[in-house]
Motif scaffolding. Structure first.
Motif, PDB file in Angstrom:
ATOM      1  N   ALA A 108       0.807  -1.220   0.000  1.00  0.00           N
ATOM      2  CA  ALA A 108       0.000   0.000   0.000  1.00  0.00           C
ATOM      3  C   ALA A 108       0.840   1.271   0.000  1.00  0.00           C
ATOM      4  O   ALA A 108       0.292   2.366  -0.048  1.00  0.00           O
ATOM      5  N   GLN A 109       2.160   1.121   0.073  1.00  0.00           N
ATOM      6  CA  GLN A 109       3.088   2.264   0.124  1.00  0.00           C
ATOM      7  C   GLN A 109       2.792   3.200   1.292  1.00  0.00           C
ATOM      8  O   GLN A 109       2.847   4.430   1.163  1.00  0.00           O
ATOM      9  N   ALA A 110       2.435   2.607   2.443  1.00  0.00           N
ATOM     10  CA  ALA A 110       2.237   3.420   3.642  1.00  0.00           C
ATOM     11  C   ALA A 110       3.518   4.177   3.955  1.00  0.00           C
ATOM     12  O   ALA A 110       4.624   3.622   3.878  1.00  0.00           O
ATOM     13  N   ASP A 111       3.386   5.443   4.302  1.00  0.00           N
ATOM     14  CA  ASP A 111       4.552   6.288   4.578  1.00  0.00           C
ATOM     15  C   ASP A 111       5.150   5.981   5.942  1.00  0.00           C
ATOM     16  O   ASP A 111       6.370   6.098   6.124  1.00  0.00           O
ATOM     17  N   PHE A 112       4.301   5.613   6.902  1.00  0.00           N
ATOM     18  CA  PHE A 112       4.746   5.312   8.258  1.00  0.00           C
ATOM     19  C   PHE A 112       3.948   4.120   8.779  1.00  0.00           C
ATOM     20  O   PHE A 112       2.817   3.883   8.337  1.00  0.00           O
ATOM     21  N   THR A 113       4.526   3.389   9.707  1.00  0.00           N
ATOM     22  CA  THR A 113       3.799   2.288  10.347  1.00  0.00           C
ATOM     23  C   THR A 113       3.931   2.399  11.859  1.00  0.00           C
ATOM     24  O   THR A 113       4.949   2.896  12.374  1.00  0.00           O
ATOM     25  N   ASN A 129     -10.622   3.764  21.035  1.00  0.00           N
ATOM     26  CA  ASN A 129      -9.326   4.432  21.170  1.00  0.00           C
ATOM     27  C   ASN A 129      -9.056   5.392  20.017  1.00  0.00           C
ATOM     28  O   ASN A 129      -8.278   6.341  20.164  1.00  0.00           O
ATOM     29  N   ALA A 130      -9.684   5.152  18.870  1.00  0.00           N
ATOM     30  CA  ALA A 130      -9.393   5.948  17.681  1.00  0.00           C
ATOM     31  C   ALA A 130      -9.707   7.430  17.872  1.00  0.00           C
ATOM     32  O   ALA A 130      -9.115   8.286  17.195  1.00  0.00           O
ATOM     33  N   PHE A 131     -10.617   7.768  18.791  1.00  0.00           N
ATOM     34  CA  PHE A 131     -10.968   9.173  19.007  1.00  0.00           C
ATOM     35  C   PHE A 131      -9.748  10.008  19.387  1.00  0.00           C
ATOM     36  O   PHE A 131      -9.652  11.183  19.006  1.00  0.00           O
ATOM     37  N   GLN A 132      -8.825   9.422  20.131  1.00  0.00           N
ATOM     38  CA  GLN A 132      -7.687  10.200  20.637  1.00  0.00           C
ATOM     39  C   GLN A 132      -6.639  10.476  19.573  1.00  0.00           C
ATOM     40  O   GLN A 132      -5.709  11.255  19.802  1.00  0.00           O
ATOM     41  N   PRO A 181       1.375   4.298  20.460  1.00  0.00           N
ATOM     42  CA  PRO A 181       0.848   4.909  19.238  1.00  0.00           C
ATOM     43  C   PRO A 181       0.737   6.428  19.290  1.00  0.00           C
ATOM     44  O   PRO A 181       1.005   7.097  18.291  1.00  0.00           O
ATOM     45  N   VAL A 182       0.346   6.969  20.444  1.00  0.00           N
ATOM     46  CA  VAL A 182       0.184   8.429  20.517  1.00  0.00           C
ATOM     47  C   VAL A 182       1.516   9.122  20.288  1.00  0.00           C
ATOM     48  O   VAL A 182       1.601  10.120  19.557  1.00  0.00           O
TER      49      VAL A 182
END
Length: 337
Positions: free
Chosen positions: A203-208, A243-246, A215-216
Motif C-alpha cells: 500500500a506504500q504506507a509512509d509510516f507504520t 481508542n481511535a478518538f484520541q 501509538p500516541v
C-alpha cells in the motif's frame, strides 16, 4: 449444483440444489471465484450483526454469465462479471438520494439472503458489472476494495493530508491504497509487524505503528504534533474503535469502516474540544465499483499479492477454520469454484 450452507456457527453442510431458473431482468452466473471476508468469518463464528442461520455465505464474487435476457446493460452469455451484492429497495429515503449502499431495507447477498458459496447464482442484471479485462480472482476482489474506496471518497481527504488507517486486513489495505491514490500521507497501524511490512510494501504506507507500543507518541512524531486530519478504523474491534478518538486532529474526521456487534462509547469533552466529525462508511456504490475496476485495469492496484491462500468449494467445511485463523497470517483466501 453443489451448495455450501452455514447451518449454525462453526458448521458447514454440503447440499445439492437445482440450478436456478431466471426471469426477465435477472442473470444466471457460473460462480468462478469467491473471496472469504470478515463478514463470512464473523458469521461462521457467530458474531455477525443482522444475521440468521442457516445461510449460504459469500458476497465477494466473480463469475461468467451463462444466461441473460434482453437488457440495457450490454451483458450477454460468456461475459465475465463482478457482483454488486447490495440489493436495495429503490424506494426508501436513502435510495431516493442515490445512497443505495445504506438502503433502509438492504438485503446483502450472503448476509441477509443466501449468497454465492455455490456453483450457480442468479441476480438482478443491474447488480453485476462486466470485468472482461481482468481475471476472476481480481474480480472477486473488487467488492472489498470498493468498500475501502467508498470510505476514502466519503472522507474527502485532500492532497498531503495525513490519513491514519487502523487495521491492516484487506479492507484497511484498500483504504490505505486509495488514500495514497488521493495524495494522502498514510500512517498504517496494526498489531502484527509482518502485516505492517506488507502495508509499506503493497500500500506504500509512509509510516507504520505497532498499536501494542506507544501509538500516541509515534503519531505525534510523524505529524509534528498535529495528528491526522482523517482517521479510518477498519478493525471491527470495539477497543480499537473507541481508542481511535484520541488520534484525530482538532477539526478532523474519524471514519468507522469496520462494524462491531456492540456499543461504542467515547469521552464527550475530548470529542467536543476537537470539533470532530464522525462518519460511518457502509458498503459501496456502483460508482465505487467502476472506479476500482478501472484502477485494476490500468495497473494502479495489483490485487495478486493480497491473495495468499486458495481452496476449492469442496474444501470449505474442512479448511475454513484454518484459513481464518489469524496465526496463519493469511491476508485474503479465495475459493475457486
Amino acid at each position: 449444483m453443489k451448495v455450501i450452507s452455514c447451518e449454525k456457527p462453526k458448521r458447514f453442510v454440503e447440499k445439492e440444489e437445482e440450478i436456478p431458473m431466471i426471469k426477465q431482468g435477472e442473470v444466471l452466473i457460473k460462480v468462478k471465484s469467491i473471496g472469504i471476508c470478515g463478514t463470512d468469518i464473523h458469521a461462521f463464528y457467530g458474531n455477525q450483526p443482522f444475521f440468521t442461520y442457516p445461510r449460504v455465505l459469500g458476497h465477494e464474487l466473480s463469475g461468467e454469465i451463462v444466461e441473460a435476457g434482453v437488457n440495457d446493460c450490454e451483458l450477454k452469455a460468456g461475459d465475465s462479471v463482478a457482483v454488486l451484492p447490495y440489493l436495495e429497495c429503490g424506494k426508501c429515503i436513502a435510495c431516493r438520494q442515490g445512497k443505495t449502499n445504506c438502503c433502509t431495507n438492504m438485503k446483502v447477498f450472503g448476509v441477509h439472503i443466501d449468497g454465492g458459496m455455490k456453483e450457480y447464482i442468479k441476480l438482478p442484471i443491474d447488480h453485476v458489472i462486466k470485468i472482461n479485462g481482468i481475471s476472476f480472482d481480481q474480480g472477486a476482489m473488487i467488492e472489498p476494495l470498493s468498500i475501502g474506496a467508498h470510505a476514502v471518497r466519503r472522507s474527502k481527504i485532500r492532497d498531503n493530508q495525513f490519513a491514519l488507517v487502523i487495521g491492516g486486513g484487506p479492507i484497511g489495505l484498500g483504504v490505505m491504497k486509495f488514500a495514497k491514490l488521493a495524495g494522502a500521507k498514510v500512517i498504517a497501524m496494526d498489531i502484527n509487524e509482518e502485516r505492517l511490512q506488507f502495508c509499506k510494501d503493497w500500500a506504500q504506507a509512509d509510516f507504520t505503528i505497532n498499536a501494542r507500543e506507544e501509538p500516541v507518541e509515534a503519531i505525534t512524531m510523524f505529524t509534528n504534533g498535529d495528528f491526522p486530519e482523517v482517521v479510518f478504523d477498519a478493525t471491527g474491534n470495539k477497543s480499537s474503535m473507541m481508542n481511535a478518538f484520541q488520534y484525530v486532529s482538532h477539526g478532523g474526521l474519524l471514519v468507522y469502516v469496520g462494524l462491531v456487534k456492540d456499543d461504542i462509547t467515547f469521552n464527550d469533552p475530548e470529542f467536543h474540544k476537537r470539533e470532530m466529525s464522525l462518519l460511518g462508511s457502509r458498503n459501496a456504490t456502483r460508482e465505487d465499483f467502476k472506479y476500482v475496476i478501472s484502477c485494476v485495469e490500468n495497473g494502479d492496484i495489483d490485487v495478486n499479492p493480497i491473495i495468499t491462500k486458495r481452496l476449492k468449494l469442496n474444501d470449505i467445511a474442512a479448511g475454513f477454520e484454518v484459513v481464518t485463523n489469524p496465526t496463519n497470517n493469511i491476508i485474503k483466501a479465495i475459493i475457486e469454484v
